[in-house]
Design an enzyme around this catalytic site. Structure first.
Site, short mmCIF file in Angstrom:
data_model
loop_
_atom_site.label_atom_id
_atom_site.label_comp_id
_atom_site.label_asym_id
_atom_site.label_seq_id
_atom_site.Cartn_x
_atom_site.Cartn_y
_atom_site.Cartn_z
N ARG A 236 0.83 -1.23 -0.21
CA ARG A 236 0.27 0.50 -0.02
C ARG A 236 0.59 0.81 -0.49
O ARG A 236 1.55 1.19 0.82
CB ARG A 236 -1.38 -0.04 0.99
N HIS B 183 -7.87 1.17 -6.61
CA HIS B 183 -7.73 0.21 -5.03
C HIS B 183 -8.58 -1.03 -5.30
O HIS B 183 -10.11 -0.94 -4.98
CB HIS B 183 -8.65 1.62 -3.96
N GLN C 113 -10.49 -3.48 -2.83
CA GLN C 113 -11.94 -2.98 -2.47
C GLN C 113 -12.81 -2.97 -3.29
O GLN C 113 -14.06 -3.49 -3.31
CB GLN C 113 -11.43 -1.37 -2.34
N ASP D 51 -17.25 7.83 -0.46
CA ASP D 51 -15.99 7.74 0.31
C ASP D 51 -16.15 8.87 1.21
O ASP D 51 -16.62 9.75 0.67
CB ASP D 51 -14.73 7.12 -0.79
N CYS E 104 -16.46 2.45 1.15
CA CYS E 104 -14.83 1.07 1.60
C CYS E 104 -14.33 1.63 3.39
O CYS E 104 -13.83 0.71 3.48
CB CYS E 104 -14.24 1.32 0.60
N ARG F 164 -14.21 -7.78 2.05
CA ARG F 164 -12.26 -7.98 1.72
C ARG F 164 -11.80 -8.69 2.26
O ARG F 164 -11.04 -9.51 1.35
CB ARG F 164 -11.93 -6.90 2.63
N1 CP Z 1 -11.43 0.15 2.88
C1 CP Z 1 -9.81 0.34 2.86
O1 CP Z 1 -9.13 0.07 1.91
O2 CP Z 1 -9.97 0.73 4.36
P1 CP Z 1 -8.27 0.43 5.24
O3 CP Z 1 -8.13 1.87 4.92
O4 CP Z 1 -9.24 0.25 6.54
O5 CP Z 1 -7.65 -0.61 4.69
#
Ligand code: CP
Length: 305
Positions: free
Chosen positions: A108, A135, A138, A223, A262, A290
């Site tokens: 990430r 992403h 997600q 979001d 998300c 997820r």
């Molecule tokens: N939605 C999502 O990616 O959550 P986090 O940032 O907690 O991983």
């Protein structure tokens, strides 16, 4: 050839559909089991997933950790700041070193090019756990949640309310691959790039009002507008507030429309508490999915799907 999952298009529509079907099947097969108990076939026994986080995470971190465990494998979770890449070691060198220790890498980062570089130099699968550009993990969970709610993807109308960010880019890509429509309502100055809209292959468009996006929609998605921990960005918030999802806006969609987010969320900004905690909201199964979707992504990376 090593299978990397940097975006949904790396897998393609048939593999995405197969992963979603696999996720539903495996989720059902272990209903009611303790979370830490491996799946009966433990298909990734002996495999180790390394996870590198340059940015905070709750869902991605824990769901990937549990995903590899349920598949019979193990994980190593690292914050980039405590690794040598946090002090200048190159991504290329890190990729080659980790490839000698582990079977897959999830990263990430705020810089999509770093994930691409990791994949270029790693000899094991690399998975995009969120970048500034996309992403995909997600969106796999979102697609799974929509199907699980009894809504086949082809022909659906998905309404996005918010800015043109990485999550929207992946939804647009998914729309093009899986044959649904996405209509994004975004204020001036916060619209997606033409390149992101083009990822929708003609099934993604941008409109100027929330009502236009939501009319007749099957799914409403938003979001967080202000990243967690950011100081309050008042200018952005003021521009975005006409796009807030409240019960009046939900009423413009189909009567059985569902709400997705998300997470993390700011109740009272992008969505009202009545909607996010209301009967049309699917945020809790979406978050759980997820885990299930990523198990299938991992299995796809290892050629099991
Ligand atoms: N939605 C999502 O990616 O959550 P986090 O940032 O907690 O991983």
């Amino acid at each position: 050839m090593t299978r990397h999952f940097l975006d949904l298009s790396d897998a393609g529509p048939d593999a995405v559909a197969a992963m979603l079907a696999d996720a539903l099947e495996r989720k059902a097969a272990r209903a009611g089991w303790p979370k830490g108990r491996p799946d009966a076939d433990a298909p990734l026994a002996g495999h180790t997933l390394a996870m590198i986080f340059e940015k905070n995470s709750t869902r991605t971190r824990v769901s990937f950790d549990m995903a590899i465990r349920q598949l019979g494998g193990t994980s190593i979770v690292m914050d980039a700041g405590s690794m040598q890449i946090g002090r200048g070691e190159s991504i290329a060198d890190t990729a080659r070193v980790l490839s000698g220790y582990v079977d897959a890498i999830m990263i990430r980062t705020d810089d999509h090019e770093k994930v691409v570089e990791m994949a270029n130099y790693a000899s094991v699968p690399v998975i995009n756990g969120l970048t500034d550009a996309s992403h995909p993990c997600q969106i796999m969970a979102d697609l799974l949640t929509i199907i699980e709610a009894g809504k086949p993807l082809p022909g659906l109308k998905v309404a996005w309310l918010g800015d043109g960010n990485n999550v929207l880019a992946s939804i647009m890509e998914a729309a093009g691959l899986m044959h649904f429509d996405v209509v994004a309502a975004c204020p001036q100055g916060y619209q997606p790039s033409d390149a992101d809209v083009a990822r929708g292959r003609g099934r993604a468009r941008v409109v100027g009002t929330a009502r236009e996006a939501v009319e007749g929609a099957d799914i409403l998605v938003t979001d967080t507008w202000i990243s967690m921990g950011q100081s309050h960005a008042e200018t952005k918030l003021n521009a975005m507030l006409p796009f807030q999802i409240d019960t009046a806006l939900m009423a413009q969609a189909k009567p059985d429309a569902k709400f997705l987010h998300c997470l993390p969320a700011h109740r009272g900004e992008e969505v009202t508490p009545e909607v996010i905690d209301g009967p049309q909201s699917l945020i809790w199964p979406e978050a759980e999915n997820r885990l299930h979707a990523q198990k299938s992504v991992l299995r796809w990376c290892f050629g099991q799907i």
